[in-house]
Enzyme design. Structure first.
Site, PDB file in Angstrom:
ATOM      1  CE  LYS A 184      45.461  37.105  30.774  1.00 32.61           C
ATOM      2  NZ  LYS A 184      46.044  35.905  30.179  1.00 32.61           N
ATOM      3  CD  GLU A 259      51.679  42.671  46.448  1.00 32.28           C
ATOM      4  OE1 GLU A 259      52.912  42.511  46.342  1.00 32.28           O
ATOM      5  OE2 GLU A 259      51.179  43.493  47.227  1.00 32.28           O
ATOM      6  CB  CYS A 293      56.974  36.989  43.753  1.00 34.21           C
ATOM      7  SG  CYS A 293      55.880  36.214  44.937  1.00 34.21           S
ATOM      8  CD  GLU A 394      60.968  39.400  39.451  1.00 34.54           C
ATOM      9  OE1 GLU A 394      60.335  39.955  38.552  1.00 34.54           O
ATOM     10  OE2 GLU A 394      60.446  38.897  40.455  1.00 34.54           O
TER      11      GLU A 394
HETATM   12  P1  NAP Z   1      53.239  39.034  33.402  1.00 36.21           P
HETATM   13  O1  NAP Z   1      53.887  38.768  32.115  1.00 36.21           O
HETATM   14  O2  NAP Z   1      53.180  40.447  33.878  1.00 36.21           O
HETATM   15  O3  NAP Z   1      51.744  38.440  33.289  1.00 36.21           O
HETATM   16  C1  NAP Z   1      50.846  38.456  34.368  1.00 36.21           C
HETATM   17  C2  NAP Z   1      49.437  38.357  33.829  1.00 36.21           C
HETATM   18  O4  NAP Z   1      49.112  39.567  33.135  1.00 36.21           O
HETATM   19  C3  NAP Z   1      49.236  37.225  32.819  1.00 36.21           C
HETATM   20  O5  NAP Z   1      47.953  36.678  32.978  1.00 36.21           O
HETATM   21  C4  NAP Z   1      49.335  37.960  31.495  1.00 36.21           C
HETATM   22  O6  NAP Z   1      48.722  37.286  30.426  1.00 36.21           O
HETATM   23  C5  NAP Z   1      48.596  39.230  31.850  1.00 36.21           C
HETATM   24  N1  NAP Z   1      48.801  40.337  30.908  1.00 36.21           N
HETATM   25  C6  NAP Z   1      49.758  40.482  29.961  1.00 36.21           C
HETATM   26  N2  NAP Z   1      49.560  41.639  29.299  1.00 36.21           N
HETATM   27  C7  NAP Z   1      48.469  42.232  29.828  1.00 36.21           C
HETATM   28  C8  NAP Z   1      47.773  43.435  29.570  1.00 36.21           C
HETATM   29  N3  NAP Z   1      48.147  44.289  28.626  1.00 36.21           N
HETATM   30  N4  NAP Z   1      46.675  43.734  30.315  1.00 36.21           N
HETATM   31  C9  NAP Z   1      46.276  42.897  31.294  1.00 36.21           C
HETATM   32  N5  NAP Z   1      46.893  41.728  31.570  1.00 36.21           N
HETATM   33  C10 NAP Z   1      47.984  41.407  30.857  1.00 36.21           C
HETATM   34  O7  NAP Z   1      53.903  38.193  34.593  1.00 36.21           O
HETATM   35  P2  NAP Z   1      54.313  36.660  34.600  1.00 36.21           P
HETATM   36  O8  NAP Z   1      55.516  36.498  33.730  1.00 36.21           O
HETATM   37  O9  NAP Z   1      53.110  35.830  34.343  1.00 36.21           O
HETATM   38  O10 NAP Z   1      54.719  36.444  36.138  1.00 36.21           O
HETATM   39  C11 NAP Z   1      56.002  36.663  36.644  1.00 36.21           C
HETATM   40  C12 NAP Z   1      56.045  37.961  37.446  1.00 36.21           C
HETATM   41  O11 NAP Z   1      55.077  37.899  38.494  1.00 36.21           O
HETATM   42  C13 NAP Z   1      57.384  38.179  38.166  1.00 36.21           C
HETATM   43  O12 NAP Z   1      57.771  39.512  38.020  1.00 36.21           O
HETATM   44  C14 NAP Z   1      57.059  37.877  39.638  1.00 36.21           C
HETATM   45  O13 NAP Z   1      57.877  38.524  40.572  1.00 36.21           O
HETATM   46  C15 NAP Z   1      55.649  38.374  39.714  1.00 36.21           C
HETATM   47  N6  NAP Z   1      54.962  37.797  40.869  1.00 36.21           N
HETATM   48  C16 NAP Z   1      54.729  38.606  41.947  1.00 36.21           C
HETATM   49  C17 NAP Z   1      54.102  38.093  43.089  1.00 36.21           C
HETATM   50  C18 NAP Z   1      53.839  38.980  44.278  1.00 36.21           C
HETATM   51  O14 NAP Z   1      52.989  38.631  45.085  1.00 36.21           O
HETATM   52  N7  NAP Z   1      54.530  40.097  44.409  1.00 36.21           N
HETATM   53  C19 NAP Z   1      53.708  36.753  43.116  1.00 36.21           C
HETATM   54  C20 NAP Z   1      53.973  35.954  41.986  1.00 36.21           C
HETATM   55  C21 NAP Z   1      54.593  36.489  40.870  1.00 36.21           C
HETATM   56  P3  NAP Z   1      49.583  36.414  29.386  1.00 36.21           P
HETATM   57  O15 NAP Z   1      50.169  35.296  30.159  1.00 36.21           O
HETATM   58  O16 NAP Z   1      48.570  35.991  28.397  1.00 36.21           O
HETATM   59  O17 NAP Z   1      50.633  37.328  28.829  1.00 36.21           O
END
Ligand code: NAP
Length: 502
Positions: A184, A259, A293, A394
């Site tokens: 997903k 992560e 990230c 962040e």
């Molecule tokens: P996010 O809002 O947490 O979303 C991540 C994924 O989770 C999306 O596919 C999202 O779908 C899904 N999701 C949302 N609600 C969910 C639920 N209740 N159950 C299961 N999945 C759910 O994060 P983002 O805004 O896409 O990404 C930015 C974040 O990623 C930042 O904090 C960044 O630091 C982190 N990141 C970390 C790394 C690492 O390796 N540490 C690498 C890259 C990014 P939807 O889009 O449909 O909401």
């Protein structure tokens, strides 16, 4: 071969990929995928799926598991290698889609795809090396060894900021170890994920081995997390969602790797080579619009060089050309969506309110064509203190917070004084100091005289503290997550075992 596109209307309509077929969502609903660089540019319409679609994808993955897991590792690897060849042929098309839907520049998009291709390359070879170990037994004539076996159906939940590389670094190890996958992707970036599914189909991956369901995290994501047939979940995204997902998955004892966020510091000491340090910081902080990230968000600088470093950072930030990443000459694209732009703008007010000094940037850019996108001027704050929200939280945007310190110990303390622990960097000419930083830095990845960003297929990637839960991604460790160990006791005495022959 059928393709993902379902209609030839102005904005192409795409479908889910389930059981080797392109399937319309059960809801009948599709969402337009608008470019953050120009909201009139619609990349395509993608399914707003529901629980039913996720359940069907899991059923397809379950049905495909016996044959796929029974295929020898090298044969699975050859299919991944075929995908590598096709990704290379289609790189321009994939990069254009990625650039349009995520907003990073075309050059950054290609760089990301090349990195993802390297992951497929690396893991295609791992098909030859899925080893356990042999160990001597306490018992006579007994062969004891371990096997690594696949988990079964695994769910991959990915963020928008690396729409190609992150799906690649989860999909390739999951597949090579014999699992079947339901992915997903983030709702902001379904287009790149759909192209990945197309390429895997083109490469000859058997039906049902890789399935893609797009749609909201709540409906699709939660269904996958709760599904009894899903045996492991690999998540990358925010701490808010990742921690909640982990709690949910723990209720049914399912393995999770998550992560999450970062707040990565660069330490610049008085003896640093500023010709290296300043471009490294600018690249780390403003590359990919600060939406990595591993982005550099804090600069911890020793007082002796602080004035020069600050002056050069401000000059560098002001020089950046912000605009639509499809155009040549653009250094920095837009924020990914309106909500991220609002977060960037909010943190400017938070920083000012805390007493930090904004030296440049921090405004929405809306002149001419920029009015159609979510553009933000790269910002530099000084006078930041370790307790401030600007230092702790962040932002995920192009904002640098400069903290001035007196010596190495103070620098180390400031660098470590956050909940996150993804990456950190130090610029110094003193190897002893650099080694002390490597040893005492509370992060999963340390850089010396090198920006905070980056990762390589063969090197473990991930963070300490609140950044990461579970095993490292990429490298051999990334494949281990998708396997479970079996210990084998093979007795060839042909005799009844008693305590005498133990
Ligand atoms: P996010 O809002 O947490 O979303 C991540 C994924 O989770 C999306 O596919 C999202 O779908 C899904 N999701 C949302 N609600 C969910 C639920 N209740 N159950 C299961 N999945 C759910 O994060 P983002 O805004 O896409 O990404 C930015 C974040 O990623 C930042 O904090 C960044 O630091 C982190 N990141 C970390 C790394 C690492 O390796 N540490 C690498 C890259 C990014 P939807 O889009 O449909 O909401």
């Amino acid at each position: 071969m059928s393709t993902a596109a379902a209609s030839k209307s102005e904005a192409k309509r795409y479908n889910n990929f389930i059981g080797g077929e392109w399937v319309a969502p059960s809801t009948g609903n599709y969402a337009p995928n608008r470019s953050p660089a120009n909201i009139d540019d619609i990349v395509g319409e993608y399914p707003s799926s529901a629980a039913k679609d996720a359940n069907e994808a899991v059923a397809a993955a379950k049905a495909a598991f016996p044959e796929w897991s029974g295929m020898p590792g090298p044969a699975r690897g050859r299919i991944l290698w075929k995908a590598v060849e096709i990704f290379r042929q289609r790189i321009d098309e994939i990069a254009r889609c990625l650039c349009r839907e995520e907003g990073k520049t075309l050059a950054e998009s290609k760089g990301e795809i090349n990195k993802g291709i390297a992951l497929f390359e690396f893991y295609s070879g791992e098909g030859f090396r899925l080893h356990g170990k042999t160990l001597p037994s306490e018992m006579k004539q007994t062969f004891t060894y371990t096997l690594r076996q696949p988990m079964g159906v695994v769910a991959l939940i990915t963020p928008w900021n690396f729409p190609f590389a992150i799906p690649a670094w989860k999909t390739a190890p999951a597949l090579i170890t014999g699992n079947t996958v339901v992915m997903k992707p983030a709702s902001n970036t379904p287009g790149t994920a759909t192209l990945i599914a197309e390429v895997l189909q083109q490469a000859g991956l058997p039906k049902g081995v890789f399935n893609l369901v797009t749609g909201p995290g709540g409906a699709v994501g939660n269904t996958l997390v709760d599904h009894p047939e899903v045996r492991a979940i690999s998540f990358t995204g925010s701490n808010e969602i990742g921690v909640a997902l982990n709690v949910r998955a723990a209720k049914r004892g399912v393995k999770v790797t998550a992560e999450m966020g970062g707040k990565n510091p660069v330490v610049v000491l008085d003896d640093a080579d500023l010709e290296l340090a300043v471009p490294g910081i600018l690249n780390g902080a403003f590359g990919s619009t600060g939406q990595r990230c591993t982005a550099t968000s804090r600069v911890v600088v020793q007082k002796g060089v602080a004035p020069q470093v600050i002056e050069r950072l401000v000059a560098g930030a002001k020089k950046l050309k912000v605009g639509n990443g499809l155009e040549t000459g653009i250094d920095m694209g837009p924020a990914v969506d309106e909500s991220q732009l609002k977060t960037d703008l909010d943190y400017i007010e938070i920083g000012k309110g805390e007493g930090a000094k904004l030296l440049c940037g921090g405004k929405r850019l809306q002149e001419g064509a920029l009015a159609k996108g979510y553009y933000f001027e790269p910002a530099v704050f000084t006078g930041v203190k370790p307790g401030m929200r600007l230092h702790q939280e962040e932002i995920f945007g192009p904002v640098i917070s400069v903290v001035e310190v007196g010596d190495f110990e103070e620098a180390l303390h400031a660098a470590n004084h956050v909940d996150f622990g993804l990456s950190a960097s130090i610029y110094t000419r003193d190897a002893n100091t650099a080694m002390k930083f490597v040893e005492r830095s509370e992060v999963g990845m340390v850089h010396v005289n090198n920006p905070t960003v980056g990762g390589e297929a063969q090197l473990p990637f991930g963070g300490w503290k609140s950044t990461g839960v579970g095993e490292r991604e990429m490298a051999e460790e990334g494949a281990e997550f998708f396997t479970q160990l079996k210990t084998v006791f093979f007795d060839y005495t042909g005799a009844v075992r008693t305590t005498k022959n133990y």
